[in-house]
Design a protein around this motif. Sequence first.
Motif, mmCIF file in Angstrom:
data_model
loop_
_atom_site.group_PDB
_atom_site.id
_atom_site.type_symbol
_atom_site.label_atom_id
_atom_site.label_comp_id
_atom_site.label_asym_id
_atom_site.label_seq_id
_atom_site.Cartn_x
_atom_site.Cartn_y
_atom_site.Cartn_z
ATOM 1 N N MET A 1 63.644 21.691 -15.178
ATOM 2 C CA MET A 1 64.412 20.605 -15.793
ATOM 3 C C MET A 1 63.463 19.453 -16.161
ATOM 4 S SD MET A 1 67.519 18.305 -14.169
ATOM 5 C CE MET A 1 68.538 19.737 -13.853
ATOM 6 N N SER A 2 63.618 18.912 -17.389
ATOM 7 C CA SER A 2 62.776 17.804 -17.820
ATOM 8 C C SER A 2 63.181 16.527 -17.100
ATOM 9 C CB SER A 2 62.913 17.601 -19.328
ATOM 10 O OG SER A 2 64.215 17.135 -19.642
ATOM 11 N N PHE A 3 62.291 15.520 -17.122
ATOM 12 C CA PHE A 3 62.635 14.208 -16.570
ATOM 13 C C PHE A 3 63.867 13.649 -17.273
ATOM 14 C CE2 PHE A 3 57.993 14.014 -15.419
ATOM 15 C CZ PHE A 3 58.190 14.012 -14.050
ATOM 16 N N SER A 4 63.916 13.818 -18.597
ATOM 17 C CA SER A 4 65.052 13.302 -19.366
ATOM 18 C C SER A 4 66.358 13.905 -18.895
ATOM 19 C CB SER A 4 64.855 13.586 -20.862
ATOM 20 O OG SER A 4 63.836 12.785 -21.411
ATOM 21 N N TYR A 19 80.107 4.894 -23.733
ATOM 22 C CA TYR A 19 79.219 5.141 -24.876
ATOM 23 C C TYR A 19 79.062 6.644 -25.087
ATOM 24 C CZ TYR A 19 77.866 0.297 -24.049
ATOM 25 O OH TYR A 19 77.892 -1.054 -23.851
ATOM 26 N N GLY A 20 79.031 7.044 -26.353
ATOM 27 C CA GLY A 20 78.643 8.401 -26.693
ATOM 28 C C GLY A 20 77.130 8.438 -26.799
ATOM 29 N N ARG A 21 76.473 8.664 -25.688
ATOM 30 C CA ARG A 21 75.013 8.513 -25.644
ATOM 31 C C ARG A 21 74.294 9.732 -26.226
ATOM 32 N NH1 ARG A 21 73.807 4.211 -21.836
ATOM 33 N NH2 ARG A 21 75.641 3.739 -20.563
ATOM 34 N N TYR A 22 73.181 9.457 -26.889
ATOM 35 C CA TYR A 22 72.303 10.522 -27.362
ATOM 36 C C TYR A 22 71.388 10.968 -26.217
ATOM 37 C CZ TYR A 22 73.881 9.243 -32.015
ATOM 38 O OH TYR A 22 74.665 8.996 -33.111
ATOM 39 N N PRO A 23 70.838 12.163 -26.280
ATOM 40 C CA PRO A 23 69.984 12.671 -25.194
ATOM 41 C C PRO A 23 68.575 12.084 -25.237
ATOM 42 C CG PRO A 23 70.146 14.309 -26.925
ATOM 43 C CD PRO A 23 71.081 13.189 -27.318
ATOM 44 N N LEU A 24 68.510 10.779 -25.143
ATOM 45 C CA LEU A 24 67.233 10.066 -25.144
ATOM 46 C C LEU A 24 67.206 9.138 -23.934
ATOM 47 C CD1 LEU A 24 64.582 8.896 -26.298
ATOM 48 C CD2 LEU A 24 65.968 7.479 -27.824
ATOM 49 N N VAL A 25 66.207 9.290 -23.090
ATOM 50 C CA VAL A 25 66.044 8.439 -21.909
ATOM 51 C C VAL A 25 64.797 7.598 -22.126
ATOM 52 C CG1 VAL A 25 65.816 8.367 -19.410
ATOM 53 C CG2 VAL A 25 67.077 10.251 -20.489
ATOM 54 N N VAL A 26 64.980 6.311 -22.407
ATOM 55 C CA VAL A 26 63.870 5.468 -22.824
ATOM 56 C C VAL A 26 63.069 4.984 -21.617
ATOM 57 C CG1 VAL A 26 64.937 4.738 -24.972
ATOM 58 C CG2 VAL A 26 65.421 3.458 -22.887
ATOM 59 N N ALA A 27 61.756 4.894 -21.812
ATOM 60 C CA ALA A 27 60.869 4.468 -20.731
ATOM 61 C C ALA A 27 60.132 3.184 -21.070
ATOM 62 C CB ALA A 27 59.857 5.573 -20.421
ATOM 63 N N LYS A 28 59.686 3.042 -22.319
ATOM 64 C CA LYS A 28 58.952 1.835 -22.698
ATOM 65 C C LYS A 28 59.024 1.651 -24.207
ATOM 66 C CE LYS A 28 54.360 3.905 -23.346
ATOM 67 N NZ LYS A 28 52.908 3.772 -23.020
ATOM 68 N N GLY A 29 58.678 0.436 -24.648
ATOM 69 C CA GLY A 29 58.672 0.152 -26.068
ATOM 70 C C GLY A 29 57.562 -0.807 -26.437
ATOM 71 N N GLU A 30 57.101 -0.694 -27.670
ATOM 72 C CA GLU A 30 56.102 -1.616 -28.206
ATOM 73 C C GLU A 30 56.265 -1.668 -29.715
ATOM 74 O OE1 GLU A 30 51.246 -2.174 -28.559
ATOM 75 O OE2 GLU A 30 52.084 -0.746 -27.122
ATOM 76 N N GLY A 31 56.479 -2.872 -30.243
ATOM 77 C CA GLY A 31 56.656 -3.010 -31.680
ATOM 78 C C GLY A 31 57.844 -2.213 -32.173
ATOM 79 N N TRP A 33 58.238 0.989 -31.895
ATOM 80 C CA TRP A 33 58.219 2.304 -31.268
ATOM 81 C C TRP A 33 58.816 2.290 -29.865
ATOM 82 C CZ3 TRP A 33 56.583 6.370 -34.222
ATOM 83 C CH2 TRP A 33 55.902 6.035 -35.408
ATOM 84 N N LEU A 34 59.496 3.393 -29.525
ATOM 85 C CA LEU A 34 59.995 3.650 -28.177
ATOM 86 C C LEU A 34 59.412 4.962 -27.673
ATOM 87 C CD1 LEU A 34 63.824 2.836 -28.376
ATOM 88 C CD2 LEU A 34 62.115 1.591 -27.053
ATOM 89 N N TRP A 35 59.241 5.069 -26.349
ATOM 90 C CA TRP A 35 58.810 6.312 -25.710
ATOM 91 C C TRP A 35 59.857 6.726 -24.688
ATOM 92 C CZ3 TRP A 35 55.584 2.708 -27.567
ATOM 93 C CH2 TRP A 35 54.435 3.127 -28.267
ATOM 94 N N ASP A 36 60.114 8.033 -24.593
ATOM 95 C CA ASP A 36 61.045 8.490 -23.568
ATOM 96 C C ASP A 36 60.290 8.852 -22.295
ATOM 97 O OD1 ASP A 36 59.997 11.074 -23.839
ATOM 98 O OD2 ASP A 36 61.713 11.851 -24.965
ATOM 99 N N VAL A 37 61.039 9.225 -21.255
ATOM 100 C CA VAL A 37 60.419 9.484 -19.951
ATOM 101 C C VAL A 37 59.558 10.745 -19.947
ATOM 102 C CG1 VAL A 37 62.149 8.222 -18.610
ATOM 103 C CG2 VAL A 37 62.523 10.652 -19.154
ATOM 104 N N ASP A 38 59.696 11.558 -20.989
ATOM 105 C CA ASP A 38 58.842 12.740 -21.115
ATOM 106 C C ASP A 38 57.619 12.486 -21.985
ATOM 107 O OD1 ASP A 38 60.440 14.575 -19.563
ATOM 108 O OD2 ASP A 38 61.914 14.483 -21.192
#
Length: 401
Positions: A1-4, A19-31, A33-38
């Motif tokens: 199983m992935s971290f997400s 919320y009807g959430r999308y399968p994206l688990v956010v970890a950090k952002g800059e400008g 761009w966003l990065w997920d936990v994977d």
Amino acid sequence: MSFSQSWIERGNASIATTYGRYPLVVAKGEGCWLWDVDGRRYLDFLAGVAVNNLGHCHPKVVAALQQQAATLLHCSNYYHIPSQIRLAELLCQHSFADRVFFCNSGAEANEAAMKLVRKHSAERYGDNRYIVITALASFHGRTIGTISATGQEAVRKGFTPVVPGFRYVPFGDIAAMRDAVTEQVCAVMLEPVQGEGGVNVAPPGYLQAVRELCDAHNLLLVFDEVQVGCGRTGKLFAYQHDAVAPDIMTLAKALAGGPPIGAMLAREEVAASFTPGSHGSTFGGNPLITSAALAALDVLINEGVLDNCVAMGGYLRQRLEELCQRHDCAIEVRGRGLILGLQLNIEGAPLVKKALERGLLINCTAGKVLRFVPPLTVSRAEIDAALAILEPLFEEITAEE
């Protein structure tokens, strides 16, 4: 199983399903761009739904939060707060307003506006003058009061009876607005650009005509700029495009560059109806958030962000209009600055899902409108990267036809 997937399962087990959430688990952002936990990177053209106007984690906003967090997080509004005072001064300096009430969200700001127009009217004309006219397809918040003001039946479904005293007219139809005015009406509340309703821009001359109608009948004019204020349209406030000043304006979303804040701005004569005890907010205008907002506004006003919004908004519009010319399912582009809507003749949700799978975050509103609200700091290269993801999706649709 992935971290997400692990996080998604934990959230599904314990968080309310509002919320009807999308399968994206956010970890950090800059400008932009966003990065997920994977560790996967996403180009963010939703920007927290027009919250992250300066991008994610702007260094000046982060520094202001860090410094203030080490000094004073919160104190009561029974006392005077220097950063709150400076923020109110700055907002008044750059707008029509004389006074500001601080709260925590757009819905709270609109609640304050609705209370103020009714109190102001009651003091001058009696208690039977309380109706507020709003527009069909409008969106003013999720509280019982603000869903009552919102001109969308779907938002009110299941929550009736809603608060009485609202009347809805088609957006942009001044004749319908005139017909709706009776002796019981005290105010008109409009979004200069409807965001949730499909990125609908007020037609030329409409806001001026509404202003004249309000003046003729002694009605207050409220502009809800929760989504389109703070530079989103290329000017600091959207009403400035039409040179039509309201009596009250509401702000939230981007005002502090990410942290939660709301504000209601008003002319002196109108604001005078709020006296001690008539309204309040425990956390509104606290030192932490107002320090962040001061930093965010300084960047927005003094570092060329508005100019970039105009330039990149024009470029994004051009690229989207070119897409319309090549694909029959894309009909038109609407909006101002960097709030743009791409009207489709097909449902937009599947496109949003496919875009996310390929690393682009957008959303769909009003069923068939793709909404683009990237950070105002977005670059030409980032717009090109977004279209490089989006264009093949439309090519696939065309091929299927």
